[in-house]
Design a protein around this motif. Structure first.
Motif, PDB file in Angstrom:
ATOM      1  N   ASP A 310       1.774  -2.780  -4.785  1.00 49.48           N
ATOM      2  CA  ASP A 310       1.601  -2.333  -3.405  1.00 49.48           C
ATOM      3  C   ASP A 310       0.124  -2.197  -3.075  1.00 49.48           C
ATOM      4  OD1 ASP A 310       2.334  -1.617  -0.838  1.00 49.48           O
ATOM      5  OD2 ASP A 310       3.608   0.046  -1.452  1.00 49.48           O
ATOM      6  N   ILE A 311      -0.138  -2.000  -1.782  1.00 46.29           N
ATOM      7  CA  ILE A 311      -1.494  -1.900  -1.242  1.00 46.29           C
ATOM      8  C   ILE A 311      -1.531  -0.749  -0.245  1.00 46.29           C
ATOM      9  CG2 ILE A 311      -3.261  -3.083   0.120  1.00 46.29           C
ATOM     10  CD1 ILE A 311      -0.986  -5.514  -0.923  1.00 46.29           C
ATOM     11  N   ALA A 312      -2.556   0.080  -0.314  1.00 46.13           N
ATOM     12  CA  ALA A 312      -2.757   1.144   0.670  1.00 46.13           C
ATOM     13  C   ALA A 312      -4.120   0.955   1.309  1.00 46.13           C
ATOM     14  CB  ALA A 312      -2.677   2.523   0.007  1.00 46.13           C
ATOM     15  N   VAL A 313      -4.125   0.985   2.646  1.00 40.23           N
ATOM     16  CA  VAL A 313      -5.362   0.784   3.409  1.00 40.23           C
ATOM     17  C   VAL A 313      -5.686   2.074   4.150  1.00 40.23           C
ATOM     18  CG1 VAL A 313      -6.510  -0.601   5.170  1.00 40.23           C
ATOM     19  CG2 VAL A 313      -4.780  -1.655   3.686  1.00 40.23           C
ATOM     20  N   ASP A 314      -6.955   2.469   4.098  1.00 39.18           N
ATOM     21  CA  ASP A 314      -7.388   3.683   4.795  1.00 39.18           C
ATOM     22  C   ASP A 314      -7.245   3.482   6.307  1.00 39.18           C
ATOM     23  OD1 ASP A 314      -8.904   5.796   5.981  1.00 39.18           O
ATOM     24  OD2 ASP A 314     -10.019   6.027   4.106  1.00 39.18           O
ATOM     25  N   PRO A 315      -6.469   4.321   6.992  1.00 37.25           N
ATOM     26  CA  PRO A 315      -6.274   4.125   8.433  1.00 37.25           C
ATOM     27  C   PRO A 315      -7.562   4.279   9.242  1.00 37.25           C
ATOM     28  CG  PRO A 315      -5.425   6.265   7.747  1.00 37.25           C
ATOM     29  CD  PRO A 315      -5.764   5.518   6.489  1.00 37.25           C
ATOM     30  N   LYS A 316      -8.553   4.960   8.681  1.00 37.43           N
ATOM     31  CA  LYS A 316      -9.811   5.152   9.405  1.00 37.43           C
ATOM     32  C   LYS A 316     -10.825   4.040   9.134  1.00 37.43           C
ATOM     33  CE  LYS A 316      -9.427  10.222   9.345  1.00 37.43           C
ATOM     34  NZ  LYS A 316      -8.168  10.306   8.589  1.00 37.43           N
ATOM     35  N   ASP A 317     -10.582   3.276   8.060  1.00 37.34           N
ATOM     36  CA  ASP A 317     -11.526   2.230   7.681  1.00 37.34           C
ATOM     37  C   ASP A 317     -10.761   1.153   6.913  1.00 37.34           C
ATOM     38  OD1 ASP A 317     -13.509   0.569   6.790  1.00 37.34           O
ATOM     39  OD2 ASP A 317     -14.727   2.141   5.868  1.00 37.34           O
ATOM     40  N   PRO A 318     -10.401   0.041   7.560  1.00 40.15           N
ATOM     41  CA  PRO A 318      -9.600  -0.986   6.886  1.00 40.15           C
ATOM     42  C   PRO A 318     -10.307  -1.687   5.740  1.00 40.15           C
ATOM     43  CG  PRO A 318     -10.320  -1.728   9.057  1.00 40.15           C
ATOM     44  CD  PRO A 318     -10.670  -0.278   8.960  1.00 40.15           C
ATOM     45  N   GLU A 319     -11.598  -1.409   5.553  1.00 43.27           N
ATOM     46  CA  GLU A 319     -12.307  -1.986   4.410  1.00 43.27           C
ATOM     47  C   GLU A 319     -12.075  -1.177   3.139  1.00 43.27           C
ATOM     48  OE1 GLU A 319     -13.921  -4.923   4.459  1.00 43.27           O
ATOM     49  OE2 GLU A 319     -13.086  -5.031   6.491  1.00 43.27           O
ATOM     50  N   LYS A 320     -11.533   0.022   3.285  1.00 41.30           N
ATOM     51  CA  LYS A 320     -11.248   0.856   2.120  1.00 41.30           C
ATOM     52  C   LYS A 320      -9.791   0.649   1.703  1.00 41.30           C
ATOM     53  CE  LYS A 320     -14.676   4.424   3.155  1.00 41.30           C
ATOM     54  NZ  LYS A 320     -14.904   5.873   3.437  1.00 41.30           N
ATOM     55  N   VAL A 321      -9.646   0.017   0.559  1.00 39.14           N
ATOM     56  CA  VAL A 321      -8.318  -0.429   0.132  1.00 39.14           C
ATOM     57  C   VAL A 321      -8.080   0.002  -1.310  1.00 39.14           C
ATOM     58  CG1 VAL A 321      -6.805  -2.436  -0.166  1.00 39.14           C
ATOM     59  CG2 VAL A 321      -8.503  -2.421   1.678  1.00 39.14           C
ATOM     60  N   LEU A 322      -6.843   0.432  -1.588  1.00 42.39           N
ATOM     61  CA  LEU A 322      -6.445   0.816  -2.942  1.00 42.39           C
ATOM     62  C   LEU A 322      -5.262  -0.042  -3.354  1.00 42.39           C
ATOM     63  CD1 LEU A 322      -7.011   2.960  -5.224  1.00 42.39           C
ATOM     64  CD2 LEU A 322      -5.112   4.284  -4.223  1.00 42.39           C
ATOM     65  N   LEU A 323      -5.351  -0.637  -4.535  1.00 40.88           N
ATOM     66  CA  LEU A 323      -4.298  -1.507  -5.046  1.00 40.88           C
ATOM     67  C   LEU A 323      -3.556  -0.816  -6.187  1.00 40.88           C
ATOM     68  CD1 LEU A 323      -6.323  -4.835  -5.354  1.00 40.88           C
ATOM     69  CD2 LEU A 323      -5.157  -3.912  -3.338  1.00 40.88           C
ATOM     70  N   ALA A 324      -2.232  -0.890  -6.144  1.00 41.09           N
ATOM     71  CA  ALA A 324      -1.395  -0.424  -7.255  1.00 41.09           C
ATOM     72  C   ALA A 324      -0.948  -1.658  -8.029  1.00 41.09           C
ATOM     73  CB  ALA A 324      -0.194   0.353  -6.742  1.00 41.09           C
ATOM     74  N   VAL A 325      -1.411  -1.765  -9.265  1.00 45.84           N
ATOM     75  CA  VAL A 325      -1.257  -2.989 -10.045  1.00 45.84           C
ATOM     76  C   VAL A 325      -0.675  -2.643 -11.401  1.00 45.84           C
ATOM     77  CG1 VAL A 325      -2.526  -4.891 -11.126  1.00 45.84           C
ATOM     78  CG2 VAL A 325      -3.160  -4.116  -8.830  1.00 45.84           C
ATOM     79  N   GLY A 326       0.254  -3.449 -11.884  1.00 43.53           N
ATOM     80  CA  GLY A 326       0.708  -3.219 -13.249  1.00 43.53           C
ATOM     81  C   GLY A 326       2.134  -3.644 -13.530  1.00 43.53           C
ATOM     82  N   TRP A 327       2.350  -3.996 -14.776  1.00 45.09           N
ATOM     83  CA  TRP A 327       3.661  -4.370 -15.312  1.00 45.09           C
ATOM     84  C   TRP A 327       4.427  -3.106 -15.687  1.00 45.09           C
ATOM     85  CZ3 TRP A 327       7.851  -6.795 -16.036  1.00 45.09           C
ATOM     86  CH2 TRP A 327       8.546  -6.810 -17.241  1.00 45.09           C
ATOM     87  N   ARG A 328       5.691  -3.033 -15.300  1.00 42.49           N
ATOM     88  CA  ARG A 328       6.478  -1.815 -15.477  1.00 42.49           C
ATOM     89  C   ARG A 328       6.619  -1.384 -16.923  1.00 42.49           C
ATOM     90  NH1 ARG A 328      11.592  -2.908 -17.419  1.00 42.49           N
ATOM     91  NH2 ARG A 328      12.410  -5.003 -17.107  1.00 42.49           N
ATOM     92  N   GLY A 329       6.542  -2.361 -17.855  1.00 43.54           N
ATOM     93  CA  GLY A 329       6.675  -2.014 -19.264  1.00 43.54           C
ATOM     94  C   GLY A 329       5.383  -1.550 -19.901  1.00 43.54           C
ATOM     95  N   GLY A 330       4.281  -1.607 -19.148  1.00 44.29           N
ATOM     96  CA  GLY A 330       2.999  -1.139 -19.665  1.00 44.29           C
ATOM     97  C   GLY A 330       2.083  -2.269 -20.096  1.00 44.29           C
TER      98      GLY A 330
END
Length: 899
Positions: A310-330
């Protein structure tokens, strides 16, 4: 005591990842030697069993108690096993290159069709609680009501338009706030749904490639945009960008400014929302060397090395982005990644309670409030999944300023959710046990503190997470209000949703706001702020599975004459929706067996004689269609479903495939062959009452398990694999007869034998998926071979071709694939007119008698996987599809012309 389906109800995640699916031995790799496994604990439904025992008395239940306690197989472990089986069938012996399905679909478009059309058999409502079928092995009365197949994407607007995407069924549209559905994506090359989303201009975005982590789904062919979703239909030309997202899984689409972000199985991508042409931009890929064309692309772990959730973008600044990355098994790359000023990405840390370390970031989902004031997240932890037998859920979190960078505060864990009215109270199966597979989050657009959370069940908070309720419990079996007799249930047992949640949306119709949820049983709705009872369970769920939306995922189909009502009875085994049955005069289908339905045998002369497999050769039989009013709960002698599993069932995966093959002899419906490690024969037909009545005809050998069986006049062919994954994949064919003596050209011999099939034999070193035997000559046999040819499969002996013919009992084989598209073949059937039908992952094909070239069989069959073809006593060919129900074709109308 609860029926065994309720004690050991399993969920299977289907199939195919051309570029995203290796054997899922890695699925639980992080769990090795770390402590108790979830499947070692009793299944949660034992609570319900204990309740019924208390209500009806222990003595009355004693006949079933030992059987009920015999194992505690857990959904999560068996989900991985099912994933492995169907992925292995299409990828072994190696890795499949991207573009395989796209190439096959392109060839399909230019092929000639026969005349005639397919009829949609299961275009009727399917009532999982049908009161006619409450025998010992049914889940009926659990509360799910009318169901269909898995829904993995939902979008809804404020004018009553609702869009629902099936796991492998395409997109359906309702104009009435739900119900009266019509398909709108059937002209696309992929019907596998990753997610659906409406953008600010009310365009509908359809991301293909089912959004489940870990090779559990069909890959897609990219993202499509429908500019006028209220009236239009998707076309191939609606694709955004180029081929960059072909053969990927898309987990999420997020919009920010004039950009759309996509979290996929090959990292994070972005594209302009104003200009839909031009390529997608690869924003972030943690391990590029594992992508196709990279230096480690052939590594067995490559498909799991670049998963973005998934991806989360700061509503006040679309250049600030956080990515959730990873395989469920680790994996070491798991984590949260923050975008830097220079456009690069670095691991994030110090966000408060929200985990950022690789051990605790697995499958993660974000949801933002409409006004930007809140951001929520749910996280599955690989470390917890490896060590906690009860749940893999790390927690639910909120950022109270709406920023992805927090600070984040935890507002729930699995113990808090368990105490909120959950039906999952048993050791080994508690909220979040399948959080790697079941996740959704949705914030009420008018109330930032009102949130819906989907795991195995539906949860809700109206105060920002301080307290939670469970408006959609797993089922009603474990609650004091439940009784198998509807007249004896209390008013607190309101209908619930099906279990295993995947998608959510909020919309309105005629001024009323609704919450829509999608799960393994279809799509349901309730008022946005609906009523609950004293236990926090909703009183107001409505099933929207009215029969006009058919996304049912069949493994099998059986057809027999309906002696009571005329016509035929059609039945089939389903992913997570038991066994459906449609009698001759039925307006609504019922469910006579619960849990997962596997392979099926039905007596052509009497459609109420049915044998169905649960999983791992756990075979059950009925001779009355499973009709029962539940009176067996007080008098066990009134049960009319009987467990008749051969001994390989007790060995689990070592003794049989998850969906193992069973077949009746083509000339003797009372003789059955079942394949596990051993070849089992039953000569009592539907009168069998015990697993001890099977005869062990042949041992395929240690590590070998059957993948396909066929029998005609006592002659038997058995396909097997072992190992079945791409790490040393081996396949073979054994031949013999039901009496245990070998069948040679001279008819002599004293035992079964294996055909000589070296790796470089005519038949490729790929998965043997189906046989059919010429009724006039048992030496004449056809075999269907799964997977892709060597052009796409990078593995030893992958070979070419999908259909092979032998006229001497398997001593020699000829490739008769001719002009077939290179696509996995699942089932082959010799027709009465001498023609040959083949069911594949994209279509059913037909070769007339005496011809060499193949045609597409008929018109109107959706482009989804055809898992099994069976001839009915009515002269029709029935196709069990894994995503769009059961269809029939009157083969008597086929002309016998040649090429």
């Amino acid at each position: 005591m609860l029926p065994p389906r309720q004690q050991r109800r399993l969920m299977t995640c289907t199939v195919v990842a051309a570029a995203f699916g290796l054997a899922s031995t890695q699925s639980f790799a992080a769990q090795a030697d770390t402590g108790p496994r979830p499947w070692q604990a009793r299944h949660q439904a034992a609570v319900g069993r204990q309740h019924i025992k208390a209500v009806h008395g222990g003595d009355a239940m004693s006949a079933f108690t030992a059987e009920g306690d015999e194992d505690g197989a857990d959904e999560a472990e068996n989900s991985a096993e099912a994933t492995a089986q169907f992925t292995e069938a299409r990828t072994a012996p190696g890795v499949v290159a991207p573009g395989a399905y796209g190439a096959a679909w392109q060839q399909l478009q230019s092929m000639r069709h026969t005349s005639g059309g397919w009829d949609h058999v299961t275009k009727k409502a399917y009532d999982s609680d049908d009161g006619r079928y409450r025998d010992v092995n049914s889940n009926s009365s659990g509360g799910s009501g009318k169901v269909t197949g898995r829904i993995t994407g939902i979008a809804a607007d404020d004018q009553g338009y609702v869009y629902a995407g099936g796991a492998n069924g395409g997109v359906f549209r309702s104009t009435t706030g739900g119900g009266h559905w019509k398909p709108i994506a059937d002209k696309l090359p992929s019907l596998s749904t990753g997610t659906l989303a409406l953008d600010g201009g009310n365009r509908l975005w359809y991301a293909t490639g089912e959004s489940n982590t870990g090779a559990t789904s069909f890959v897609g062919t990219g993202v499509y945009v429908l500019k006028d979703p209220r009236r239009g239909q998707f076309r191939p030309g609606d694709r955004v960008g180029g081929a960059e997202l072909e053969s990927t899984v898309v987990h999420a689409l997020r919009f920010a400014g004039t950009k759309v972000w996509a979290a996929t199985s090959t990292g994070v991508w972005s594209h302009s929302t104003t200009t839909l042409s031009g390529p997608w931009k690869h924003e972030f890929v943690p391990n590029p060397e594992y992508l196709p064309g990279g230096s480690k692309a052939n590594d067995p772990s490559a498909p799991y090395k670049n998963i973005a959730n998934d991806i989360a973008v700061d509503p006040k600044d679309p250049e600030k982005v956080l990515l959730a990355v990873g395989w469920r098994g680790g994996d070491t790359y798991n984590g949260l990644y923050a975008r830097q000023d220079d456009g690069s990405w670095k691991p994030a840390s110090g966000l408060g309670d929200l985990p950022t370390n690789s051990d605790d970031v697995g499958n993660m989902t974000f949801a933002a409030a409409a006004d930007g004031s809140r951001l929520y997240a749910v996280d599955q932890s690989p470390a917890q999944m490896a060590t906690n037998p009860d749940s893999g859920l790390k927690g639910v979190y909120v950022s109270k300023n709406g920023s992805p960078f927090g600070p984040w505060t935890q507002i729930a864990d699995y113990t808090k959710l368990k105490a909120s009215g959950s039906a999952l109270q048993d050791d080994g199966y508690q909220p979040g046990i399948q959080s790697w597979y079941n996740q959704f989050l949705q914030v009420d657009p008018a109330d930032a503190d009102h949130v819906y959370l989907g795991l195995e069940e539906v949860f809700e908070t109206r105060n920002g997470g301080s307290t939670w309720t469970t408006p959609g419990p797993y089922w009603n079996f474990s609650f004091p209000c439940w009784s198998i007799d509807p007249a004896k249930q209390t008013g607190d047992c309101s209908p619930t949703t099906h279990s295993d949640q995947h998608a959510v949306a909020i919309g309105s119709y005629k001024g009323k706001s609704w919450t829509y949820v999608g799960n393994d049983g279809g799509i349901y709705r309730r008022p946005l702020k609906g009523a609950v009872d004293s236990g926090g369970h909703a009183k107001d769920w409505q099933s929207l599975n009215d029969g006009t939306i058919d996304t049912l995922q069949y493994y099998s189909v059986g057809v027999g004459k309906d002696l009571a009502y005329g016509g035929v009875s059609v039945t089939g085994g389903l992913q997570d929706n038991g066994q459906s049955i449609l009698r001759g005069r039925d307006k609504v289908m019922g469910s006579d067996f619960g849990g997962d339905g596997g392979d099926t045998i039905t007596d052509p002369a009497d459609g109420c004689n049915i044998a169905e497999e649960y999983v791992y050769l756990d075979i059950w039989v009925t001779q009355n269609c499973g009709v029962n009013d539940g009176s067996w709960t007080t008098d066990p002698a009134k049960a009319t479903e009987y467990e008749v599993a051969p001994p390989d069932k007790d060995l689990g995966g070592a003794g049989a495939r998850f969906i193992a093959p069973i077949a009746a002899d083509a000339k003797d419906s009372g003789t059955w062959v079942a394949g596990g490690r051993h070849v089992w024969v039953n000569t009592k037909g539907y009168a069998i009452r015990s697993g001890k009545e099977w005869t062990n005809a042949y041992d395929l050998g240690e590590g070998h398990v059957a993948t396909a069986v066929a029998s005609s006049g006592g002659a038997v062919y058995v396909g097997w694999c072992g190992p079945c994954n791409n790490q040393g994949f081996t396949r073979g064919i054994a031949v013999g007869n039901v009496g245990g003596t070998s069948r040679t050209e001279s008819g002599g011999g004293t035992g079964w034998h294996q055909l000589n099939l070296p790796v470089d034999a005519t038949i490729p070193n790929r998965y043997i998926s189906g046989f059919d035997i010429d009724p006039a000559d048992a030496q004449h046999v056809y075999v269907a071979v799964n997977g892709f040819s060597r052009k796409w499969t990078e593995g030893p002996g992958a070979g070419v071709g999908h259909v092979f013919e032998s006229k001497n009992g398997g001593a020699d084989w000829t490739d008769v694939s001719a002009n077939l598209p290179d696509v996995p073949a699942n089932t082959v059937k010799l027709l009465p007119n001498g023609g040959l039908a083949l069911g594949t992952d994209l279509a059913t094909f037909y070769r007339p008698a005496g011809a060499t070239q193949w045609q597409v069989l008929g018109h109107d069959l959706p482009s989804t996987a055809v898992m099994q073809l069976r001839l009915g006593p009515d002269g029709k060919l029935y196709a069990a599809t894994h995503g769009r129900g059961i269809w029939s074709f009157d083969v008597r109308r086929l002309k016998g012309r040649k090429d």
